[in-house]
Motif scaffolding. Structure first.
Motif, PDB file in Angstrom:
ATOM      1  N   ASP A   1       0.746  -1.221  -0.275  1.00  0.00           N
ATOM      2  CA  ASP A   1       0.023  -0.431   0.219  1.00  0.00           C
ATOM      3  C   ASP A   1       1.413   1.299   0.259  1.00  0.00           C
ATOM      4  O   ASP A   1       1.385   1.433   1.122  1.00  0.00           O
ATOM      5  CB  ASP A   1      -0.922   0.020   1.289  1.00  0.00           C
ATOM      6  CG  ASP A   1      -1.982   0.713   1.310  1.00  0.00           C
ATOM      7  OD1 ASP A   1      -2.217   1.997   0.260  1.00  0.00           O
ATOM      8  OD2 ASP A   1      -3.101   0.927   2.202  1.00  0.00           O
ATOM      9  N   LEU A   2       0.590   2.032  -1.462  1.00  0.00           N
ATOM     10  CA  LEU A   2       1.109   2.917  -1.220  1.00  0.00           C
ATOM     11  C   LEU A   2       0.528   4.393  -1.411  1.00  0.00           C
ATOM     12  O   LEU A   2       1.090   5.521  -2.413  1.00  0.00           O
ATOM     13  CB  LEU A   2       2.242   2.997  -2.375  1.00  0.00           C
ATOM     14  CG  LEU A   2       4.144   2.190  -2.096  1.00  0.00           C
ATOM     15  CD1 LEU A   2       4.227   1.129  -3.262  1.00  0.00           C
ATOM     16  CD2 LEU A   2       5.017   3.065  -1.288  1.00  0.00           C
ATOM     17  N   ALA A   3      -0.434   3.901  -1.410  1.00  0.00           N
ATOM     18  CA  ALA A   3      -1.905   4.993  -1.640  1.00  0.00           C
ATOM     19  C   ALA A   3      -1.511   6.634  -0.896  1.00  0.00           C
ATOM     20  O   ALA A   3      -1.789   7.305  -1.282  1.00  0.00           O
ATOM     21  CB  ALA A   3      -2.915   4.794  -1.503  1.00  0.00           C
ATOM     22  N   GLN A   4      -0.743   6.275   0.316  1.00  0.00           N
ATOM     23  CA  GLN A   4      -0.431   7.995   0.608  1.00  0.00           C
ATOM     24  C   GLN A   4       0.736   8.330   0.295  1.00  0.00           C
ATOM     25  O   GLN A   4       1.218   9.669   0.782  1.00  0.00           O
ATOM     26  CB  GLN A   4       0.281   7.209   2.275  1.00  0.00           C
ATOM     27  CG  GLN A   4       1.527   6.963   2.330  1.00  0.00           C
ATOM     28  CD  GLN A   4       1.338   5.289   2.160  1.00  0.00           C
ATOM     29  OE1 GLN A   4       0.683   4.186   1.512  1.00  0.00           O
ATOM     30  NE2 GLN A   4       2.767   4.163   3.188  1.00  0.00           N
ATOM     31  N   PHE A   5       1.647   8.181  -1.305  1.00  0.00           N
ATOM     32  CA  PHE A   5       2.650   9.423  -1.556  1.00  0.00           C
ATOM     33  C   PHE A   5       1.567   9.408  -2.561  1.00  0.00           C
ATOM     34  O   PHE A   5       1.244   8.795  -3.495  1.00  0.00           O
ATOM     35  CB  PHE A   5       3.728   8.377  -1.841  1.00  0.00           C
ATOM     36  CG  PHE A   5       4.145   7.346  -0.202  1.00  0.00           C
ATOM     37  CD1 PHE A   5       5.291   8.570   0.863  1.00  0.00           C
ATOM     38  CD2 PHE A   5       3.825   6.011  -0.341  1.00  0.00           C
ATOM     39  CE1 PHE A   5       5.759   7.667   1.653  1.00  0.00           C
ATOM     40  CE2 PHE A   5       4.695   5.592   0.766  1.00  0.00           C
ATOM     41  CZ  PHE A   5       4.913   6.272   1.579  1.00  0.00           C
ATOM     42  N   THR A   6       1.879  11.135  -2.557  1.00  0.00           N
ATOM     43  CA  THR A   6       1.389  11.688  -3.716  1.00  0.00           C
ATOM     44  C   THR A   6       2.882  12.098  -4.868  1.00  0.00           C
ATOM     45  O   THR A   6       2.359  12.209  -6.404  1.00  0.00           O
ATOM     46  CB  THR A   6       0.722  12.910  -3.656  1.00  0.00           C
ATOM     47  OG1 THR A   6       2.237  13.444  -2.799  1.00  0.00           O
ATOM     48  CG2 THR A   6      -0.300  12.875  -2.582  1.00  0.00           C
ATOM     49  N   GLY A   7       3.639  12.294  -3.991  1.00  0.00           N
ATOM     50  CA  GLY A   7       5.016  12.165  -5.497  1.00  0.00           C
ATOM     51  C   GLY A   7       5.067  10.578  -6.216  1.00  0.00           C
ATOM     52  O   GLY A   7       5.162   9.738  -6.025  1.00  0.00           O
ATOM     53  N   PRO A   8       6.236  10.629  -6.597  1.00  0.00           N
ATOM     54  CA  PRO A   8       7.390   9.672  -7.053  1.00  0.00           C
ATOM     55  C   PRO A   8       7.418   8.285  -6.123  1.00  0.00           C
ATOM     56  O   PRO A   8       8.087   9.109  -5.532  1.00  0.00           O
ATOM     57  CB  PRO A   8       8.447  10.087  -7.774  1.00  0.00           C
ATOM     58  CG  PRO A   8       8.249  11.590  -8.290  1.00  0.00           C
ATOM     59  CD  PRO A   8       7.238  12.227  -7.329  1.00  0.00           C
ATOM     60  N   ILE A   9       7.382   7.263  -6.887  1.00  0.00           N
ATOM     61  CA  ILE A   9       7.715   6.409  -5.771  1.00  0.00           C
ATOM     62  C   ILE A   9       9.318   5.721  -5.548  1.00  0.00           C
ATOM     63  O   ILE A   9       9.709   5.150  -6.379  1.00  0.00           O
ATOM     64  CB  ILE A   9       6.816   4.730  -6.029  1.00  0.00           C
ATOM     65  CG1 ILE A   9       5.387   5.324  -5.963  1.00  0.00           C
ATOM     66  CG2 ILE A   9       7.417   3.685  -5.246  1.00  0.00           C
ATOM     67  CD1 ILE A   9       4.766   4.155  -6.219  1.00  0.00           C
ATOM     68  N   GLY A  10      10.120   6.652  -4.379  1.00  0.00           N
ATOM     69  CA  GLY A  10      11.361   6.536  -4.398  1.00  0.00           C
ATOM     70  C   GLY A  10      11.752   4.984  -3.421  1.00  0.00           C
ATOM     71  O   GLY A  10      10.895   4.496  -2.674  1.00  0.00           O
ATOM     72  N   ALA A  11      13.730   5.228  -3.540  1.00  0.00           N
ATOM     73  CA  ALA A  11      13.960   3.709  -2.426  1.00  0.00           C
ATOM     74  C   ALA A  11      13.772   3.759  -1.464  1.00  0.00           C
ATOM     75  O   ALA A  11      13.150   2.567  -1.122  1.00  0.00           O
ATOM     76  CB  ALA A  11      14.909   4.010  -3.259  1.00  0.00           C
ATOM     77  N   ALA A  12      13.595   4.811  -1.036  1.00  0.00           N
ATOM     78  CA  ALA A  12      13.524   5.659   0.474  1.00  0.00           C
ATOM     79  C   ALA A  12      11.418   4.874   0.891  1.00  0.00           C
ATOM     80  O   ALA A  12      11.277   3.776   2.102  1.00  0.00           O
ATOM     81  CB  ALA A  12      13.447   6.838   0.636  1.00  0.00           C
ATOM     82  N   GLU A  13      10.518   5.029   0.110  1.00  0.00           N
ATOM     83  CA  GLU A  13       9.120   4.899   0.368  1.00  0.00           C
ATOM     84  C   GLU A  13       9.585   3.278   0.331  1.00  0.00           C
ATOM     85  O   GLU A  13       8.272   1.877   1.468  1.00  0.00           O
ATOM     86  CB  GLU A  13       8.332   5.508  -0.927  1.00  0.00           C
ATOM     87  CG  GLU A  13       8.092   6.595  -0.108  1.00  0.00           C
ATOM     88  CD  GLU A  13       9.317   7.572  -0.932  1.00  0.00           C
ATOM     89  OE1 GLU A  13       9.266   8.584   0.083  1.00  0.00           O
ATOM     90  OE2 GLU A  13       9.983   7.207  -1.563  1.00  0.00           O
ATOM     91  N   LEU A  14       9.946   2.486  -0.595  1.00  0.00           N
ATOM     92  CA  LEU A  14       9.964   0.849  -0.692  1.00  0.00           C
ATOM     93  C   LEU A  14      10.529   0.667   0.505  1.00  0.00           C
ATOM     94  O   LEU A  14       9.983  -0.414   0.906  1.00  0.00           O
ATOM     95  CB  LEU A  14       9.999   0.238  -1.747  1.00  0.00           C
ATOM     96  CG  LEU A  14       9.494   1.005  -3.629  1.00  0.00           C
ATOM     97  CD1 LEU A  14      10.488  -0.219  -4.278  1.00  0.00           C
ATOM     98  CD2 LEU A  14       8.328   0.538  -3.196  1.00  0.00           C
TER      99      LEU A  14
END
Length: 220
Positions: free
Chosen positions: A78-91
């Motif tokens: 679930d990455l729905a909370q991120f509004t920008g590009p999905i980077g390594a930190a988010e993963l």
């Protein structure tokens, strides 16, 4: 056992990535009353797989991808909370290492109700793609028409496809809870194809009847 259909429906109103041919479904009926439909669509229409041949000059075509890659355990993140590009930190924040098949649920799933293409969808950065390769992911999916930002120049695709990672695009993960499932994703069997539409489903196993879904006591 519960089955979740995570494919989008192909129709004349389905949005396509800019430059791709729009789908056209033309009903036909002969004098005897038999009905058929003339289909005109690109190989990357709707829910579809990208083969290495999509970008790499000597890349493998879709019919060379082993079916074992397309069927088996997977994790929905679930990455729905991120509004920008999905980077390594988010993963890294979601502790996804160890999953061979990974589906990314983002805010993109909310866009499927629109007929127009949404250019500011969430996609992976090149660093995120490199991290997935390092983790040993062999299939990654996302819930819009490209895993790479609309302004991208192909680097995300290149890093994944050169490493043999199968890319599954155009998913609809709205309403799908993050967690572990079994993925079944079979593309049309087209000779020497760079990609093809597919029907993708998730299967979750229901807990045994009469037992709680989660418990910490012993005995149960």
């Amino acid at each position: 056992m519960t089955i979740h259909d995570i494919s989008v429906c192909i129709s004349d109103t389905l949005p396509v990535f800019p430059g791709d041919p729009p789908p056209r479904l033309t009903p036909r009926q002969d004098d005897a009353g038999w009905r058929t439909t003339l289909l005109s669509l690109g190989s990357h229409t709707g829910t579809h797989l990208d083969a290495p041949a999509h970008l790499l000059e000597q890349g493998a075509t879709l019919d060379a991808i082993p079916l074992e890659r397309l069927i088996g355990p997977c994790r929905v993140a679930d990455l729905a909370q991120f509004t920008g590009p999905i980077g390594a930190a988010e993963l890294r924040r979601l502790k996804l290492k160890g999953n061979r098949r990974l589906l990314l649920r983002t805010r993109n799933s909310e866009f499927w109700g629109r007929r127009d293409f949404v250019p500011d969808y969430a996609g992976l950065t090149a660093e995120a793609a490199a991290l997935l390769v390092d983790w040993g992911v062999n299939l990654v999916g996302i819930d819009y028409l490209s895993i790479e930002a609309a302004q991208g120049e192909g680097e995300v695709h290149r890093r994944l496809l050169e490493a043999g990672v199968v890319i599954l695009e155009g998913l609809n993960l709205k309403g799908i809870t993050a967690g572990d499932y079994e993925l079944l994703c079979l593309p049309l069997k087209i000779a020497a194809a760079d990609g093809a539409p597919c029907r993708a489903v998730l299967r979750s196993l229901d807990p045994p009847r009469g037992y709680p879904q989660h418990h910490t006591g012993w005995p149960p």
